[in-house]
Structures are given as C-alpha cells and as structure tokens.
Design an enzyme around this catalytic site. Sequence first.
Site, PDB file in Angstrom:
ATOM      1  N   TYR A  31       0.832  -1.212   0.020  1.00 12.87           N
ATOM      2  CA  TYR A  31       0.059  -0.098   0.042  1.00 12.87           C
ATOM      3  C   TYR A  31       0.884   1.235   0.007  1.00 12.87           C
ATOM      4  O   TYR A  31       1.527   1.591   0.989  1.00 12.87           O
ATOM      5  CB  TYR A  31      -0.904   0.068   1.193  1.00 12.87           C
ATOM      6  CG  TYR A  31      -1.949   1.221   1.369  1.00 12.87           C
ATOM      7  CD1 TYR A  31      -2.532   1.375   0.042  1.00 12.87           C
ATOM      8  CD2 TYR A  31      -1.696   2.079   2.403  1.00 12.87           C
ATOM      9  CE1 TYR A  31      -3.299   2.753   0.184  1.00 12.87           C
ATOM     10  CE2 TYR A  31      -2.724   3.122   2.296  1.00 12.87           C
ATOM     11  CZ  TYR A  31      -3.344   3.370   1.166  1.00 12.87           C
ATOM     12  OH  TYR A  31      -4.311   4.764   1.318  1.00 12.87           O
ATOM     13  N   HIS A  33      -4.608   5.296  -2.623  1.00 10.21           N
ATOM     14  CA  HIS A  33      -5.732   6.263  -2.886  1.00 10.21           C
ATOM     15  C   HIS A  33      -5.108   7.813  -3.348  1.00 10.21           C
ATOM     16  O   HIS A  33      -4.003   8.068  -2.808  1.00 10.21           O
ATOM     17  CB  HIS A  33      -6.236   6.543  -1.346  1.00 10.21           C
ATOM     18  CG  HIS A  33      -7.082   5.181  -0.797  1.00 10.21           C
ATOM     19  ND1 HIS A  33      -6.344   4.426  -0.394  1.00 10.21           N
ATOM     20  CD2 HIS A  33      -8.258   4.879  -1.125  1.00 10.21           C
ATOM     21  CE1 HIS A  33      -7.081   3.308  -0.025  1.00 10.21           C
ATOM     22  NE2 HIS A  33      -8.452   3.796  -0.222  1.00 10.21           N
TER      23      HIS A  33
END
Length: 170
Positions: free
Chosen positions: A81, A122
């Site tokens: 991530y 994101h």
Amino acid sequence: MTSARKTVSSKVTFASLTPNNLGTVRKLNSVLFPIKYSEKFYSEILLPEVEDFCRLIYYNDIPVGTICCRLETKDGVNQLYLLTMGVLAPYRSLGIGSHGLDVVLQAAASHSKPKIDRIYLHVQVSNDGAKLFYERHGFKESGIDESYYKKIKPSGAWILERAVEHASSE
C-alpha cells in the site's frame, strides 16, 4: 532515456528512513500533504520490513520528496500500500517522482518473503495530476471510496492499483 532524464536521475539519490532523518520526513510531509500524520504512521515507516519501500528522495543532496509504503495481506493476496509519495513543487516534472516510484516497484518485484502481488494507493478525487501520473505508470482505477478522507474536502479518493511484475524465474 533522454540525456536530460539521465542527468536528472544521476542527481537523484535515495536514503532509508532512520530516526535521524525522520524530522526531515515530517517537515516534507507537512509541506506536501494536507493531512497531519500520526505518531503511529511515523513509527511504522521505520520498521525493518518496509525499509526498501520507504525512502527519502534527494536531488543534488537536497531532500525534495518522500515515498512511504506498508506491506499488507488481504484475502491471501500480498500487497504493497503506497501510503504517501510526494516531491516538492519546484522539483516536479523532472522525473524525480517517476524515479522514486520505479525504485519502489523494483523493490516490490524482487521481494520474495512474501512475494508481493499488487500495489495500490488512494488519490484524492480533486488531484487529477496525481491520478494521471499513476496512470502513466500502469495504475488503473479500481474504485472510488466516497468518504476516504475524514478531515479534508473533497473526502472522496480514487483507488488505483497495478500488478507487480516479477522477473521470470526460469
């Protein structure tokens, strides 16, 4: 690679994060991102297992950016991530961010314990430039989290991901 890009990449270096340079990371993050990161964030980016994925980026020995990731396993899939990645505005469009992302992607591809299958991140829905940057590097939009950001507006974030390309083991 053009000669201009070679010149820039020869001036770019990366340093592992340590307690000694964490203050520099904090300062860069305060300038680069509209979010104040927690002490937990800063302690986690110093963990040995993410050393290859969390870097301070220098240009001509000047700290100009950071890239920080964490390892996750979800539904049996090992993934990376990308928590934060940023380069100071005067140093953008020089290939520094691309070089930093390449360093992390290469580290992910060569990581074997565990083998990393994908990388995701994101991007705030108002940040078209960042979305385009990641798409140029093979990331695809896999969804939108309408309420990802709790303290900033707009609160929505695109979820971008790409597979990690592993060298052939034959």
